[in-house]
Design a protein around this motif. Structure first.
Motif, PDB file in Angstrom:
ATOM      1  N   ASN A 153      -2.823 -15.336   7.528  1.00 51.01           N
ATOM      2  CA  ASN A 153      -2.186 -16.005   8.648  1.00 51.01           C
ATOM      3  C   ASN A 153      -0.710 -16.259   8.330  1.00 51.01           C
ATOM      4  N   ASN A 154       0.118 -16.113   9.352  1.00 55.96           N
ATOM      5  CA  ASN A 154       1.563 -16.358   9.246  1.00 55.96           C
ATOM      6  C   ASN A 154       2.272 -15.410   8.285  1.00 55.96           C
ATOM      7  N   CYS A 155       1.754 -14.199   8.124  1.00 55.90           N
ATOM      8  CA  CYS A 155       2.359 -13.247   7.184  1.00 55.90           C
ATOM      9  C   CYS A 155       3.219 -12.211   7.901  1.00 55.90           C
ATOM     10  N   ILE A 156       4.244 -11.775   7.188  1.00 53.44           N
ATOM     11  CA  ILE A 156       5.022 -10.597   7.552  1.00 53.44           C
ATOM     12  C   ILE A 156       4.601  -9.474   6.603  1.00 53.44           C
ATOM     13  N   PHE A 157       4.228  -8.321   7.166  1.00 51.44           N
ATOM     14  CA  PHE A 157       3.800  -7.176   6.353  1.00 51.44           C
ATOM     15  C   PHE A 157       4.948  -6.173   6.239  1.00 51.44           C
ATOM     16  N   VAL A 158       5.199  -5.737   5.018  1.00 48.33           N
ATOM     17  CA  VAL A 158       6.234  -4.754   4.730  1.00 48.33           C
ATOM     18  C   VAL A 158       5.568  -3.557   4.063  1.00 48.33           C
ATOM     19  N   ILE A 159       5.777  -2.371   4.630  1.00 48.55           N
ATOM     20  CA  ILE A 159       5.231  -1.133   4.058  1.00 48.55           C
ATOM     21  C   ILE A 159       6.384  -0.285   3.545  1.00 48.55           C
ATOM     22  N   THR A 160       6.273   0.189   2.305  1.00 42.85           N
ATOM     23  CA  THR A 160       7.269   1.095   1.755  1.00 42.85           C
ATOM     24  C   THR A 160       6.600   2.418   1.390  1.00 42.85           C
ATOM     25  N   TYR A 161       7.432   3.452   1.246  1.00 41.37           N
ATOM     26  CA  TYR A 161       6.857   4.765   0.884  1.00 41.37           C
ATOM     27  C   TYR A 161       7.913   5.636   0.222  1.00 41.37           C
ATOM     28  N   SER A 162       7.469   6.387  -0.786  1.00 44.75           N
ATOM     29  CA  SER A 162       8.235   7.497  -1.353  1.00 44.75           C
ATOM     30  C   SER A 162       7.230   8.511  -1.873  1.00 44.75           C
ATOM     31  N   GLU A 163       7.654   9.755  -2.015  1.00 45.94           N
ATOM     32  CA  GLU A 163       6.748  10.781  -2.539  1.00 45.94           C
ATOM     33  C   GLU A 163       6.337  10.468  -3.969  1.00 45.94           C
ATOM     34  N   THR A 164       7.209   9.813  -4.709  1.00 56.69           N
ATOM     35  CA  THR A 164       6.914   9.486  -6.106  1.00 56.69           C
ATOM     36  C   THR A 164       5.880   8.375  -6.225  1.00 56.69           C
ATOM     37  N   ASN A 165       6.062   7.304  -5.449  1.00 55.43           N
ATOM     38  CA  ASN A 165       5.218   6.119  -5.601  1.00 55.43           C
ATOM     39  C   ASN A 165       4.156   5.961  -4.523  1.00 55.43           C
ATOM     40  N   GLY A 166       4.192   6.819  -3.507  1.00 57.99           N
ATOM     41  CA  GLY A 166       3.245   6.657  -2.409  1.00 57.99           C
ATOM     42  C   GLY A 166       3.582   5.433  -1.578  1.00 57.99           C
TER      43      GLY A 166
END
Length: 202
Positions: A153-166
């Motif tokens: 609850n009350n969260c902000i979700f951040v998604i990151t991506y790179s070919e190296t780290n997925g």
């Protein structure tokens, strides 16, 4: 640009459309981002005018005689937005209506409280109580916010991506009333290139 909202009667959408009041239409501006929120304002629109100045429009939708009639709740200039660079993603905290924006691997939040009126980095508190800026190893590819039940609850979700780290998912929660000060609630690694997300709470 003019904006319209669907009128509702008895909980069921009808065929009529209610035009927003004149002061809320932001004519001549471009709509950059639009999202709902839970507390006033109940809807937030990020707008940009021909001078590349950005504004946050807040809307409330009170019910009157069986119809939901939108009105302008707030109008705030987002100072310094153009100076951030090429913003790739936006999100609004559904509980505080704070606006977040990402540029590359950097995440910013617009601070309106206390007369600050400026973009700021997100920060952690370390073991000694010192503020440390939140940084990401990979570019941010998705931002998401929802009124989840515990533990998100009350969260902000951040998604990151790179070919190296997925792909990596971070769930942050603001501490108290200061949106830039956050606590990391959850981190999940080993994902793919996430394009969209939702959450099913029980």
């Amino acid at each position: 640009v003019g904006y319209h909202a669907m009128a509702r009667a008895g909980g069921t959408p009808d065929a009529s459309v209610t035009e927003l009041p004149e002061e809320a239409q932001a004519k001549g501006m471009d709509l950059v981002y639009l999202q709902n929120a839970l507390t006033a304002p109940q809807g937030v629109a990020v707008m940009r005018n021909s001078s590349n100045t950005f504004w946050k429009y807040g809307f409330t939708v009170p019910r009157n005689a069986g119809k939901y009639l939108p009105s302008l709740n707030s109008r705030v200039e987002l100072n310094g937005t153009a100076a951030l660079g090429n913003i790739s993603h936006w999100v609004v905290d559904v509980n505080s209506a704070s606006v977040f924006a990402s540029v590359g691997n950097k995440l910013y939040v617009y601070r309106e409280a206390g007369g600050v009126d400026a973009w700021s980095d997100l920060t952690f508190l370390d073991a000694d109580g010192e503020e440390i800026s939140v940084t990401f190893n990979d570019p941010i590819t998705l931002l998401f916010s929802e009124d989840f039940r515990t533990p998100y609850n009350n969260c902000i979700f951040v998604i990151t991506y790179s070919e190296t780290n997925g792909g990596t998912m971070y769930a942050f929660r603001s501490r108290g009333g200061e949106p830039r000060e956050v606590t990391l609630v959850k981190k999940i690694e080993g994902l793919g290139n996430v394009k969209s997300m939702s959450y099913l709470g029980y």
